[in-house]
Write an enzyme that holds these catalytic residues in place. Structure first.
Site, PDB file in Angstrom:
ATOM      1  N   SER A 174      38.688  38.547  39.405  1.00  0.00           N
ATOM      2  CA  SER A 174      37.265  38.225  39.483  1.00  0.00           C
ATOM      3  C   SER A 174      36.913  37.181  40.531  1.00  0.00           C
ATOM      4  O   SER A 174      35.783  37.119  40.990  1.00  0.00           O
ATOM      5  CB  SER A 174      36.771  37.757  38.110  1.00  0.00           C
ATOM      6  OG  SER A 174      37.518  36.639  37.684  1.00  0.00           O
ATOM      7  N   HIS A 202      35.842  44.246  36.300  1.00  0.00           N
ATOM      8  CA  HIS A 202      35.232  44.402  37.630  1.00  0.00           C
ATOM      9  C   HIS A 202      35.607  45.734  38.282  1.00  0.00           C
ATOM     10  O   HIS A 202      35.309  45.945  39.454  1.00  0.00           O
ATOM     11  CB  HIS A 202      35.638  43.238  38.539  1.00  0.00           C
ATOM     12  CG  HIS A 202      35.068  41.942  38.074  1.00  0.00           C
ATOM     13  ND1 HIS A 202      33.808  41.499  38.438  1.00  0.00           N
ATOM     14  CD2 HIS A 202      35.557  41.001  37.234  1.00  0.00           C
ATOM     15  CE1 HIS A 202      33.560  40.340  37.863  1.00  0.00           C
ATOM     16  NE2 HIS A 202      34.608  40.013  37.126  1.00  0.00           N
ATOM     17  N   LYS A 233      28.911  43.925  33.828  1.00  0.00           N
ATOM     18  CA  LYS A 233      28.985  43.793  35.283  1.00  0.00           C
ATOM     19  C   LYS A 233      28.316  45.024  35.926  1.00  0.00           C
ATOM     20  O   LYS A 233      27.104  45.079  35.922  1.00  0.00           O
ATOM     21  CB  LYS A 233      30.442  43.602  35.700  1.00  0.00           C
ATOM     22  CG  LYS A 233      31.157  42.594  34.752  1.00  0.00           C
ATOM     23  CD  LYS A 233      31.654  41.420  35.427  1.00  0.00           C
ATOM     24  CE  LYS A 233      32.366  40.418  34.555  1.00  0.00           C
ATOM     25  NZ  LYS A 233      31.662  39.720  33.529  1.00  0.00           N
TER      26      LYS A 233
HETATM   27  C1  LIG Z   1      38.022  39.805  34.408  1.00  0.00           C
HETATM   28  C2  LIG Z   1      36.986  39.395  33.402  1.00  0.00           C
HETATM   29  N1  LIG Z   1      37.237  39.599  32.097  1.00  0.00           N
HETATM   30  C3  LIG Z   1      36.351  39.245  31.160  1.00  0.00           C
HETATM   31  C4  LIG Z   1      35.146  38.670  31.495  1.00  0.00           C
HETATM   32  C5  LIG Z   1      34.194  38.275  30.427  1.00  0.00           C
HETATM   33  O1  LIG Z   1      33.185  39.242  30.320  1.00  0.00           O
HETATM   34  P1  LIG Z   1      31.769  38.863  29.707  1.00  0.00           P
HETATM   35  O2  LIG Z   1      31.004  38.186  30.788  1.00  0.00           O
HETATM   36  O3  LIG Z   1      31.178  40.171  29.294  1.00  0.00           O
HETATM   37  O4  LIG Z   1      32.021  37.955  28.560  1.00  0.00           O
HETATM   38  C6  LIG Z   1      34.830  38.464  32.824  1.00  0.00           C
HETATM   39  C7  LIG Z   1      33.526  37.883  33.198  1.00  0.00           C
HETATM   40  O5  LIG Z   1      33.378  36.877  33.770  1.00  0.00           O
HETATM   41  C8  LIG Z   1      35.780  38.808  33.817  1.00  0.00           C
HETATM   42  O6  LIG Z   1      35.540  38.575  35.091  1.00  0.00           O
END
Ligand SMILES: Cc1ncc(COP(=O)(O)O)c(C=O)c1O
Length: 392
Positions: A174, A202, A233
């Site tokens: 991310s 992502h 996302k």
């Molecule tokens: C790789 C990854 N996993 C999990 C999450 C968490 O997702 P959410 O924003 O739906 O809580 C994110 C978000 O920032 C992320 O980038």
């Protein structure tokens, strides 16, 4: 209380500020009444304010009201929740799927459900914070392998013995925007009888014509692969899912504390996710536009001799030196109508401007960013006249 600690953060230029939009999410947003070209959202396909999705959410609100009022196990969920789970299982080619309230709650709920004392987790060094927290909560012994380093992973797997071995990786990282070497990881897991848990947050809507990383790498969704992804996302909604075999999903729905002890998402949010999945399945044009925009922007930034830190996706970090310089460049862009946030420790080790590009950005949006990045380099005498036109 916390006065000293806050002052320390401030002095280290690490104090974060919450910004509030007064417009919908999109390629242009309003903050304090001023318009900015927005290079900070994960709304890769421009779905967060899509009329078809908004209509679907409105219809669900008319049928089911707003609040869900209880957890899924206490009938907080509706037939839409089940419909979304069936659609996700179809989309991912798995037997079953389960919706979680967020990506964070999915990782912190699922990982402790599938790993515990006596098990061993192998986790990529740049995995998302929610995975790190999930590993901590699980109490399984956790080995961190060097970022995307297959040899390191192999070595660690060889040296550890355990009841169950679980390899966990983001598919798209991310903050760096690079992609996990999933084919190699898949083969190593198969050889070592390890479970593979992937976070496709992502990649959903981005890789594999929108279907995610397994499709991108042409990997069959085996029963020993557990796929987690988010609706928050590219799908422009909120919430997350796990997709896998019937038994794994049933086990998770019976044991993941963040699923059991949390109120279900409102049905209008679920309806939005269903609508977003439908859009991706029926029309690949937006995914193609996303990639065309990404390639154009990445090439232009490269041509300016900025370092994009191995980015391979619509997440394009720009290495900007120390915290002070990173903040200065981000502020310069902001003063000139571009929102591109500085990302600093502790979120990342190396400060950077994290640019995210979407299908909804126009050529003019991209050109404006490039123009400012070029001016910024020229201002500091770091650019020669030809750079930005011909290189690479
Ligand atoms: C790789 C990854 N996993 C999990 C999450 C968490 O997702 P959410 O924003 O739906 O809580 C994110 C978000 O920032 C992320 O980038």
């Amino acid at each position: 209380m916390f006065f000293e600690e806050l002052r320390e953060l401030e002095e280290g230029k690490l104090l974060r500020e919450i910004k509030s939009r007064t417009s919908p999410q999109g390629p242009k947003i309003l903050i304090n009444g001023r318009e900015y070209i927005n290079f900070s959202s994960n709304d890769y396909l421009g779905f967060a304010n899509h009329p078809y999705i908004i209509e679907a959410a409105k219809r669900a609100m008319q049928s089911f009201g707003f609040g869900s009022g209880a957890s899924r196990l206490l009938a907080g969920g509706t037939s839409l929740h089940r419909e979304l789970e069936n659609k996700i299982a179809d989309f991912k080619g798995t037997e079953s799927a389960l919706v979680f309230n967020s990506g964070y709650s999915a990782n912190t709920g699922i990982i402790p459900a599938i790993a515990g004392e006596g098990d061993v987790i192998f986790s990529d060094g740049l995995n998302h914070a929610s995975i790190i927290d999930g590993c901590r909560l699980s109490r399984a012994r956790t080995f961190i392998y060097r970022h995307r380093d297959i040899d390191d992973l192999k070595q660690l797997l060889k040296s550890a013995s355990a009841k169950r071995k679980i390899v966990i990786t983001d598919t798209v990282f991310s903050m760096d925007g690079d992609i996990a070497p999933l084919k190699d990881i898949y083969e190593i897991c198969e050889r070592n009888d390890a479970v593979l848990y992937i976070d496709d947050a992502h990649a959903a809507g981005v890789l594999g014509s929108g279907k995610g990383a397994l499709k991108h790498f042409n990997i069959k969704p085996e029963p020993w692969i557990i796929q987690m992804g988010t609706f928050s996302k590219a799908l422009g909604s909120s919430g997350a899912f796990v997709a896998g075999s019937r038994d794994v999903v049933a086990w998770i729905s019976n044991t993941a504390r963040s699923f059991i002890f949390s109120t279900a998402l409102p049905s209008c949010v679920i309806a939005a996710s269903i609508a977003a999945l439908g859009l991706i399945e029926n029309d690949s044009i937006l995914v193609k536009r996303l990639w065309a925009n990404r390639d154009k922007l990445a090439k232009s930034i490269n041509d300016l001799d900025y370092e994009i830190m191995g980015s391979e996706t619509p997440i394009i970090p720009i290495k900007t030196g120390d915290v002070e310089n990173t903040l200065r460049i981000s502020q310069y862009l902001y003063d000139n109508g571009i929102f591109a946030p500085a990302i600093r420790p502790p979120t990342v080790k190396t400060p950077r401007i994290r640019i995210t590009i979407t299908a909804a950005h126009t050529d003019e949006d991209i050109e404006r960013l490039i123009e400012l990045l070029r001016k910024e380099k020229r201002k500091r005498g770091l650019i020669h006249r030809n750079v930005g036109r011909t290189k690479r």
